[in-house]
Scaffold this motif. Structure first.
Motif, PDB file in Angstrom:
ATOM      1  N   HIS A   5       0.864  -1.178   0.000  1.00 23.22           N
ATOM      2  CA  HIS A   5       0.000   0.000   0.000  1.00 23.22           C
ATOM      3  C   HIS A   5       0.902   1.231   0.000  1.00 23.22           C
ATOM      4  N   ARG A  35      -1.912  -1.225  -3.885  1.00 20.35           N
ATOM      5  CA  ARG A  35      -2.930  -0.209  -3.618  1.00 20.35           C
ATOM      6  C   ARG A  35      -2.237   1.138  -3.457  1.00 20.35           C
ATOM      7  N   THR A  37      -2.961   5.199  -2.426  1.00 17.14           N
ATOM      8  CA  THR A  37      -3.860   6.230  -1.923  1.00 17.14           C
ATOM      9  C   THR A  37      -3.203   7.584  -2.160  1.00 17.14           C
ATOM     10  N   THR A  64      -4.617  -0.526  -7.809  1.00 17.29           N
ATOM     11  CA  THR A  64      -5.889   0.148  -7.575  1.00 17.29           C
ATOM     12  C   THR A  64      -5.614   1.470  -6.873  1.00 17.29           C
TER      13      THR A  64
END
Length: 365
Positions: A5, A35, A37, A64
């Motif tokens: 992440h 992932r 963010t 993603t």
């Protein structure tokens, strides 16, 4: 194991470049799906995440993307617990001298880019403190003047793994100029100042291929240095994305990075198992490499040594009429106070027109 992440802080050109490349690149095995963010204020974070999700769908990269606009960094990091946090935002744009020239940008031109060190460090210092408090397993990667900011963070005992850009960009340009498939046999010592050709030939980037020092680094870098500085962001972001994927995957990767382990300037490194180690040529010691980076980096006008920020004579001369008590240097523990003082000076100087620069001493920026 590092959580796959990645939290990217910022919404400017570098942050976008990093995210766009993360969307296009495939994660190396054995990583789980990546992932990402995007952390930024306003709607920009959502726009970047949406664009990247579409890019990832087209390329099949597998990452993603999500977006957040956190108000509290500690709360956000405690909740997200990213494997890697990369800061791509600072309180001072390097492009202000062309977009909004003023007496402030004249001061920077006269003193050297290093005079903005406190503003470059403001956000990443807060983020590093938040990581230490709320997400201690997170690796911190800094994209804001890491050649000097990372030693500042290290002196503050704030976590920082390495930087991105600068020598990493130069190494990528040398790799392309030499026609190399990778950087396994390429080692580069270089500093932020080397994004432009140095004023003295003896201060040029040092690079080795297969253990032999390259004789014409200036010629090899000439085409890349001719690019607009904004265009180099695309190279920096792509190289950064490759690094971030290697970090979260735990795979071995050879490159050159700024500020690894909180050191000044940039060095060849090995990335493996989520950590960074130096990969210097046999004839170069760590002490030699650090001393060389400190010497060439003085053209930026600032250095961090033994817990203090010091300025070159040129920077001291330019800063003394405005903040004489800081021009003599200051302890790293005074960072927050210095940020306030420099921010107030910037506010005042932005109201005055730009003035011709009279250089004092030697060096380029």
């Amino acid at each position: 194991m590092i959580d796959p992440h990645i939290a990217v802080v910022g919404s400017g050109a570098l942050a976008r470049s990093v995210c766009y490349s993360l969307a296009a690149l495939s994660a190396p095995a054995p990583a789980a799906p990546i992932r990402v963010t995007v952390l930024a204020r306003g709607g920009a974070a959502s726009d970047i995440a949406r664009i990247c999700q579409i890019r990832a769908a087209v390329t099949g990269g597998g990452a993603t993307f999500a977006a957040e606009s956190p108000r509290d960094e500690v709360e956000a990091l405690a909740r997200l617990q990213p494997g890697v946090l990369v800061c791509c935002a600072s309180a001072q744009s390097p492009y202000e001298r062309t977009t909004a020239p003023s007496a402030w940008t004249s001061l920077i031109a006269g003193a050297g880019f290093g005079v903005t060190l406190p503003l470059q460090a403001a956000l990443i210092a807060r983020l590093a403190r938040a990581v230490a408090q709320a997400s201690p397993r997170t690796l911190v990667v800094n994209g804001c003047f890491p050649d000097v900011v990372n030693p500042l963070l290290a002196a503050l005992k704030a976590p920082v793994t390495c930087g991105i850009g600068n020598v990493s960009t130069l190494a990528a340009c040398l790799q392309a100029a030499l026609g190399l498939a990778d950087q396994d046999d390429l080692a580069v010592l270089g500093h932020h100042v080397h994004l432009s050709e140095p004023g003295r030939p003896e201060d040029e980037v040092l690079a080795w291929h297969e253990g032999r020092q390259l004789p014409d680094v200036t010629g090899l870098l000439s085409a890349a240095r001719a690019l607009d500085r904004r265009e180099l962001n695309a190279i920096a972001g792509h190289a950064a994305a490759r690094l971030l994927l290697a970090l979260v995957a735990g795979t071995e990767f050879h490159t050159s990075l700024p500020g690894p382990l909180g050191l000044p300037g940039g060095y060849p490194v090995t990335v493996a198992d989520g950590s960074v180690t130096l990969r210097l040529p046999p004839a170069v010691t760590r002490a030699d490499a650090v001393a060389w980076n400190l010497r060439v980096g003085r053209d930026d006008g600032v250095e961090v040594v033994d817990g203090r920020v010091g300025y070159s004579p040129r920077a001291t001369h330019a800063l003394a009429p405005y903040l004489p008590e800081l021009a003599a240097g200051w302890p790293v523990a005074a960072l927050d106070e210095v940020i306030e003082r420099l921010t107030e000076l910037r506010r005042r100087l932005r109201l005055a027109p730009a003035a011709p620069v009279v250089a004092v001493g030697t060096g380029t920026t």
